[in-house]
Every structure is written in structure tokens, then in C-alpha cells.
Design a protein around this motif. Structure first.
Motif, PDB file in Angstrom:
ATOM      1  N   THR A 118     -78.031  90.311 -46.132  1.00 17.32           N
ATOM      2  CA  THR A 118     -77.181  89.958 -44.994  1.00 17.32           C
ATOM      3  C   THR A 118     -76.826  88.481 -45.133  1.00 17.32           C
ATOM      4  O   THR A 118     -77.391  87.774 -45.966  1.00 17.32           O
ATOM      5  CB  THR A 118     -77.920  90.160 -43.649  1.00 17.32           C
ATOM      6  N   GLU A 119     -75.906  88.027 -44.301  1.00 22.50           N
ATOM      7  CA  GLU A 119     -75.567  86.603 -44.327  1.00 22.50           C
ATOM      8  C   GLU A 119     -76.809  85.765 -44.036  1.00 22.50           C
ATOM      9  O   GLU A 119     -77.040  84.737 -44.675  1.00 22.50           O
ATOM     10  CB  GLU A 119     -74.459  86.298 -43.320  1.00 22.50           C
ATOM     11  N   GLU A 130     -74.045  77.482 -46.288  1.00 21.52           N
ATOM     12  CA  GLU A 130     -73.196  78.153 -45.304  1.00 21.52           C
ATOM     13  C   GLU A 130     -71.771  78.355 -45.798  1.00 21.52           C
ATOM     14  O   GLU A 130     -71.158  79.385 -45.521  1.00 21.52           O
ATOM     15  CB  GLU A 130     -73.180  77.354 -44.000  1.00 21.52           C
ATOM     16  N   VAL A 133     -71.649  81.307 -48.176  1.00 15.32           N
ATOM     17  CA  VAL A 133     -71.939  82.521 -47.410  1.00 15.32           C
ATOM     18  C   VAL A 133     -70.713  82.899 -46.584  1.00 15.32           C
ATOM     19  O   VAL A 133     -70.292  84.061 -46.569  1.00 15.32           O
ATOM     20  CB  VAL A 133     -73.194  82.341 -46.520  1.00 15.32           C
ATOM     21  N   ARG A 134     -70.116  81.910 -45.919  1.00 11.45           N
ATOM     22  CA  ARG A 134     -68.923  82.170 -45.108  1.00 11.45           C
ATOM     23  C   ARG A 134     -67.786  82.729 -45.979  1.00 11.45           C
ATOM     24  O   ARG A 134     -67.081  83.646 -45.586  1.00 11.45           O
ATOM     25  CB  ARG A 134     -68.470  80.873 -44.429  1.00 11.45           C
ATOM     26  N   ALA A 137     -70.015  86.098 -48.675  1.00 11.54           N
ATOM     27  CA  ALA A 137     -71.044  87.077 -48.276  1.00 11.54           C
ATOM     28  C   ALA A 137     -70.438  88.396 -47.803  1.00 11.54           C
ATOM     29  O   ALA A 137     -70.864  89.468 -48.234  1.00 11.54           O
ATOM     30  CB  ALA A 137     -71.958  86.495 -47.209  1.00 11.54           C
TER      31      ALA A 137
END
Length: 156
Positions: A118-119, A130, A133-134, A137
């Protein structure tokens, strides 16, 4: 994933606190749970630390030797790792960027060890921030879902 338990007494717990802090600084921590405990006439905090074992790499001179993740990961983890690499390549091709700009192999190897990708769990991996991931992900997870049950036919 590994677990380590620390108990830090309320009174006179400086040495154990320092031992816990050294361990936290030296390892890739996934999660820390803490509980206040009372044992007889003493009280303190009990910490359950979940952490990841480091992925071994060897260095020859100034050159890193490539890690064979088939030797490092379990068969199940390696299957997930292979699917993650396939998804990473598709994203890199779509965005016309190098695959390592999405995630590097060591990050994918750590993802393959997670119970659920998951993120939030991606952010717990050393080196994954971040911004990536943003940006990636959701697409990685979407492509992983698309490839569920399909054999991996690439070696990217």
C-alpha cells in the motif's frame, strides 16, 4: 520481518532507552508498538519493534556487485519481485524515464517482502519518499492487480 522486544523501566531506564534508540537508528523499522506495563512493584514501557533485515550487497572496490534477488528472497517473494519489476518497466516505458527512477531493485525487493503493498507500507521502505509514492504507487498497485494470476514472461 523480524521482531524485537524492549522493556524500559520508568526509574533507572537510561541504559535500556539508549540500547533501544541505538537499535532503532541502526535498522529499517516497520512499526513500533508500545504498552505501559506494571510488574509487581516496578513499571515501565514495553516496545515491540518490527524491522526488516538488510538486503545484502557486496562491494568490490568502488563498484557494487549486483545482488541476485533469487538467492536473497523466498520463491514467493521473488515471484512478487518479478511482477513488481514488470510493472515498473511498464510505468518507465509509459513515462519515457529509466526504470530506476520509478523504484530501484532493492526497494522492489523490500516491497516484495510486505504482507500488503500500500502507499503507507511503501513509505516505510528506506529510500522511498512521498513524492515517488504519490507519483508511482497507485500505478504500481493498479498494474500489480492487472497482472494477478498472469505468468511473468519478461525479465526486466
Amino acid at each position: 520481518m523480524q521482531y524485537k522486544i524492549y522493556t524500559v523501566p520508568i526509574v533507572g531506564g537510561d541504559e535500556e532507552t539508549e540500547r533501544l534508540n541505538r537499535f532503532l537508528r541502526a535498522n529499517k523499522i516497520v512499526k513500533v508498538d508500545k504498552e505501559f506495563v506494571v510488574l509487581g512493584e516496578s513499571a515501565g514501557w514495553s516496545f515491540c519493534v518490527q524491522y526488516l533485515l538488510p538486503v545484502p550487497t557486496s562491494v568490490a572496490g568502488d563498484r557494487k556487485v549486483k545482488v541476485d534477488y533469487k538467492d536473497v528472497l523466498s520463491a514467493e517473494q521473488f515471484a512478487v519481485f518479478s511482477r513488481l519489476r514488470k510493472c515498473r518497466k511498464a510505468i518507465a516505458d509509459e513515462d519515457a524515464i529509466p526504470a530506476f527512477a520509478v523504484f530501484v531493485d532493492s526497494e522492489l525487493a523490500e516491497m516484495s517482502k510486505l504482507r500488503e503493498i500500500t502507499e503507507k507500507t511503501m513509505l516505510e521502505i528506506d529510500g522511498v519518499g512521498e513524492q515517488r509514492v504519490r507519483k508511482f504507487a497507485g500505478r504500481i498497485m493498479e498494474k500489480m492487480h492487472e497482472t494477478d494470476g498472469k505468468p511473468d514472461t519478461t525479465d526486466s
